[in-house]
Design an enzyme around this catalytic site. Structure first.
Site, PDB file in Angstrom:
ATOM      1  NE  ARG A 184      41.648  42.600  38.468  1.00  0.00           N
ATOM      2  CZ  ARG A 184      40.433  42.945  38.026  1.00  0.00           C
ATOM      3  NH1 ARG A 184      39.947  44.141  38.267  1.00  0.00           N
ATOM      4  NH2 ARG A 184      39.701  42.076  37.370  1.00  0.00           N
TER       5      ARG A 184
ATOM      6  CB  CYS B 245      42.778  37.271  34.862  1.00  0.00           C
ATOM      7  SG  CYS B 245      41.222  37.127  33.959  1.00  0.00           S
TER       8      CYS B 245
END
Ligand code: EPU
Length: 302
Positions: free
Chosen positions: A177, A226
Site C-alpha cells: 500500500r 479498509c
C-alpha cells in the site's frame, strides 16, 4: 474554493480544462463525504504543467483526485480546487502482452477488458473500486496480487519538478500500500505487462475473488475500503472485531458489522464524525494491542 477571475477561467478553458463550479465531493467520493469546491477536469495530459503554473501564479491551491474510492475529504467549503483527469476514449489499448492504460480508466473494467484479450494476473483486483491511476499511486492489492507487480512504465506529472516524465517499472518502488511516488505526483498513464492466460481461466479466478469479497466485505454500503493498514504480522480488522467494536458509531459514521476494518457512512456522516470514529478505534487498539494503526484511507483535511 471558487475561481472567479475571468482571465483565469478563460485561460483554463484554453488549456482544455472543463470546470464544474461548486462541485460537491460528497457526490464524487465513495464514502459520500466531503465539502464543495471547483472541480477542474483535465482533457489534455500535456497541458497539466501549464494548468499548474496558472493556478500557482494566481495563488489557487489545488489537489489531484483519482476515482475518490480511498479518500476521506473534509466538510464544508474546501480551501483548494480539485483536479481530475477526464476519461479518454479508448482508455485501454492492448498490444500483445502490454496494456497501455490511461490513469482515469476504471480499474475493474480494465481487468475485465484485459481478460477478454487473454491477459490475466490481476484477477484479485476485480472488486477494488476506483481508477487505475489511484490503484497505481498506492499499489492497490487484494488476494495476493498487487498492481505494482505488472507495471512496466508509468507516465506521471511530477509535482516537484513540474514536468511530465516516463518512468520504467524498476525506477519505482512498490511496497504494501505504498509507492515511491511523491504526494504531489499525478499518475497519467501506465503500461502493464500481463501474463497470457485463457479467458475462461481468468474468469474462474475473478469469480472466486468476487465470492470471497461478497462474503467478507460490506459491498453495497458507502465506504473507502479498509480504513487502516494491517500492521506487520497482524490484522487490523481482526483486532477491531475482537474488541467488539463492530457497529460502534459517531453520528452516521459506523464500524461495519460485516468487516471491522471497513467504516461505513450509514446516512449523512460528516468527515468530523468519521475522523472521530477513526481516532477512537485507533486509541482502543493501541491500548489493547500496542499497535499504532496507520491510515490506509487518504485523508484530505482542510
Ligand atoms: N477478520 C475478522 N473480523 C473482521 C474482519 C476480518 O476476524 O471483521 C479476520 C478474518 O477472518 C481473517 C483476517 O481477519 O482471518 C483478515 O481478514 P481479510 O481476509 O478480510 O483481509 P484483511 O487483511 O482485513 C486485506 C486488505 C483488503 C483486501 C483483503 C483481501 C488491507 C488493509 N486490507 O484485508 O484490502 O481486500 O485483504 O485480500 O490490506 C483495502 O485495501 O481497502 C482493502 C479492503
Amino acid at each position: 474554493m471558487r475561481i472567479e477571475d475571468k482571465k483565469v477561467l478563460a485561460a483554463l478553458e484554453e488549456l482544455g480544462v472543463d470546470l464544474k463550479s461548486d462541485a460537491s465531493l460528497t457526490d464524487i467520493t465513495y464514502l459520500g463525504i466531503g465539502g464543495t469546491t471547483d472541480l477542474l477536469r483535465l482533457t489534455r495530459h500535456e497541458s497539466i504543467p501549464q494548468v499548474v503554473k496558472l493556478l500557482e501564479a494566481n495563488g489557487i491551491p489545488f489537489k489531484f483526485i483519482g476515482g475518490g474510492s480511498n479518500l476521506l475529504v473534509a466538510d464544508n467549503v474546501l480551501p483548494w480546487v480539485v483536479m481530475q483527469l477526464a476519461q479518454p476514449d479508448p482508455d485501454v489499448v492492448i498490444e500483445g502482452n502490454i496494456a497501455t492504460v490511461d490513469a482515469a480508466a476504471d480499474l475493474g473494467k480494465t481487468v475485465t477488458l484485459c481478460a477478454k484479450h487473454d491477459l490475466g494476473g490481476m484477477e484479485g483486483l476485480i472488486g477494488v473500486p476506483g481508477t487505475v491511476g489511484g490503484a497505481l499511486r498506492m499499489n492497490a492489492g487484494a488476494y495476493g496480487i498487487q498492481i505494482g507487480n505488472y507495471v512496466r512504465e508509468v507516465k506521471v506529472y511530477r509535482g516537484g519538478a513540474r514536468i511530465i516524465e516516463t518512468l520504467k517499472g524498476d525506477q519505482i518502488s512498490f511496497e504494501y500500500r505504498h509507492t515511491s511516488f511523491a504526494p504531489d505526483d499525478m499518475m497519467l498513464a501506465v503500461k502493464l505487462e500481463l501474463p497470457s492466460k485463457p479467458f475462461r481461466e481468468i474468469l474462474q479466478g475473478i469469480r472466486i475473488c468476487n465470492e470471497k469479497r461478497r462474503a467478507s466485505q460490506p459491498l453495497g454500503q458507502k465506504s473507502a475500503g479498509c480504513i487502516f493498514k494491517n500492521p506487520p504480522g497482524a490484522s487490523a480488522g481482526r483486532m477491531i472485531d475482537e474488541l467488539g467494536l463492530k457497529g460502534l458509531s459517531v453520528g452516521d459514521a459506523r464500524v461495519s458489522d460485516r468487516h471491522a476494518n471497513f467504516f461505513v457512512n450509514a446516512g449523512r456522516a460528516t468527515a468530523k464524525d468519521m475522523l472521530a470514529l477513526i481516532a477512537d478505534v485507533r486509541e482502543r487498539v493501541q491500548k489493547a494491542y500496542g499497535f499504532e494503526l496507520e491510515n490506509e484511507v487518504v485523508v484530505w483535511n482542510a
